[in-house]
Design a protein around this motif. Sequence first.
Motif, PDB file in Angstrom:
ATOM      1  N   ALA A 333       0.821  -1.331   0.006  1.00  0.00           N
ATOM      2  CA  ALA A 333       0.036   0.036  -0.020  1.00  0.00           C
ATOM      3  C   ALA A 333       0.932   1.337  -0.184  1.00  0.00           C
ATOM      4  CB  ALA A 333      -0.836  -0.054   1.094  1.00  0.00           C
ATOM      5  N   HIS A 516      -1.545   2.921  -2.788  1.00  0.00           N
ATOM      6  CA  HIS A 516      -2.882   2.208  -3.104  1.00  0.00           C
ATOM      7  C   HIS A 516      -3.666   3.407  -3.157  1.00  0.00           C
ATOM      8  CE1 HIS A 516      -6.522  -0.048  -1.251  1.00  0.00           C
ATOM      9  NE2 HIS A 516      -6.654   0.076  -2.737  1.00  0.00           N
ATOM     10  N   GLN A 545      -3.983   4.833  -7.985  1.00  0.00           N
ATOM     11  CA  GLN A 545      -3.359   3.492  -7.894  1.00  0.00           C
ATOM     12  C   GLN A 545      -1.990   3.244  -8.672  1.00  0.00           C
ATOM     13  OE1 GLN A 545      -4.213   1.187  -5.866  1.00  0.00           O
ATOM     14  NE2 GLN A 545      -3.868  -0.841  -6.730  1.00  0.00           N
TER      15      GLN A 545
END
Length: 580
Positions: A333, A516, A545
């Motif tokens: 992430a 993320h 993303q």
Amino acid sequence: MTAVHASSRQPDHGDWDETVDAIIVGSGAAGMAAAITAKLAGLNVLLLEKTDRIGGSTAVSGGAVWLPLNAQSAGAGHPDTFDKVWTYLEQTVGDSAPSDMLRAYLDAGPKMLEDFTHQGVLRLVARTASPDYYPDLPGAAMGGRSLDPPEFDGRKLGRHFKELRDPLPEFLVLGGMMINITDAKHLLRVTRSFASWKHGMKLVLRYVSDRARGYHRGTRLLLGNALAAQLFEQVLQRGIAYRLKADLQALVRDENGRVIGVVVHDNGAPKRIHARRGVVLATGGFPWDAARRNEQYPAPTGPWSMSPKGNAGDGIRIAASASAALGTGHTHAAFWAPVSLLTRPDGSVQRYPHLVWDRAKPGLIAVNSAGRRFVNEATSYHAFVEAMYAAHAQVPSIPAFLVCDQRFIDIWGLGLALPGGRPRQHLIDAGYLLRGDTLAELAQQLSIDPLALADTIARYNRLAAAGEDTDFGKGSTAYNRYLGDPDHHPNPCLAPLADGPYYAVKVYAGDIGTAHGIATDPHARALDATGQPIPGLYVVGNDMQSVMGGNYPAPGITLGPGLTFGWLAGRALASTVAAR
């Protein structure tokens, strides 16, 4: 008209406080690239920045830009091909990012640089020597793919120089002078080399002149600060309107779901601004959104990010409220970096990113709470934290400890403990720098088994003396050696720890930004849960993303895509039919 949770109706023109063609939210490289591109296409653009400074994460970054297949790579001695870079990305990114996004990046990146270079927007210089982070994999390059901004004269910004975000304090010496690795090497040799003395004196005299002229810091800008300054100069020269302290509150959508404007607090005053072509979100991701960080990061985590604290997930949260979907399939992430923490007397915390300066040098090891090594200390900052988390699953390894001897700290420093014999007692008193006359004393400071630490260092010293780290491979790759000491042989990354005193700092699982974000298509259009573009909404930078899927194949893999998809978003805005 709908803001968040409001009923839908078509607005009258009188409902708007202001109307422009395009609104860009966030002033890092991605946001400014989108704003400049849209302006070059003839659009009326408004750039909104939540904080009181321009530059976002870019201004505090190392400034590297990874753009495979760029026109300079062959001239830098590293001709590139699509097949070569694609082979490398298949192994380092794989299916953690959509292939159409990776292909769009590889196709558009060189075109973006060519366009910006031709338009006089941006100047970047390819590195002749800069290995990708996994240089032993097929398709890796030893240079050419990563580019740097050249030195920039901050005086070109005039009175707006004070509006550019300052670099990290760790990139400054003498209270405000930026230096890079080359400068640091000269400054460390200033008493031993006439060339280094000349180099150092030139830097200091320029800095003294800047301060005498009333600048709050030096105007010789480097790294990401130079990149942000280049783009900011273009914002000023192209007449792009921008607002500081303009905090995005909501997106406005029409009855068909198209994003047609924003609600913003402009210096505390609420405003509704119409965007005829669309809105681009580039607010820097969510590293300072504690709730989302705790949800998305592995444990343990904490407030250890090197990103500006304004990067609190606003763009992602507000895009999601407009039906934008988060991306999936990523490996991580965030983009990781080991970070040490100094608590100042006033209770504030200074963070130091251990990126490329100390870990790869000969004479330093990393150990966990068991006093054992767990990683190749010279690996990339992202891979180092990956190893911290992997080790932590078995033995507490967050925080971990970087350990060295007196000779090492005098030559290379250790985090905030600067080299060259500079004062360190204040760091010891603050608990940042841990010191022991013997390994047993240091182990006591670290609360680890002294016999385990002594055994670990004895084994490491034997490996270092032989010049080969058969345990973890420190110094075994071109990337390792690139960051080591080229004058140290046989291995530029290995040297035994000699006699005491010994020193250590704690490092935590920090980050330099999040990976993320909102799912987009190759034009940077935000996608909904069905995979369809949301009309009028674009997402770039760390709000998007990551096209690397949370992997870190090479230096500059955030700024490269940020500039590229910012450019693509600006072009898409220009080709969009204006809303009423």
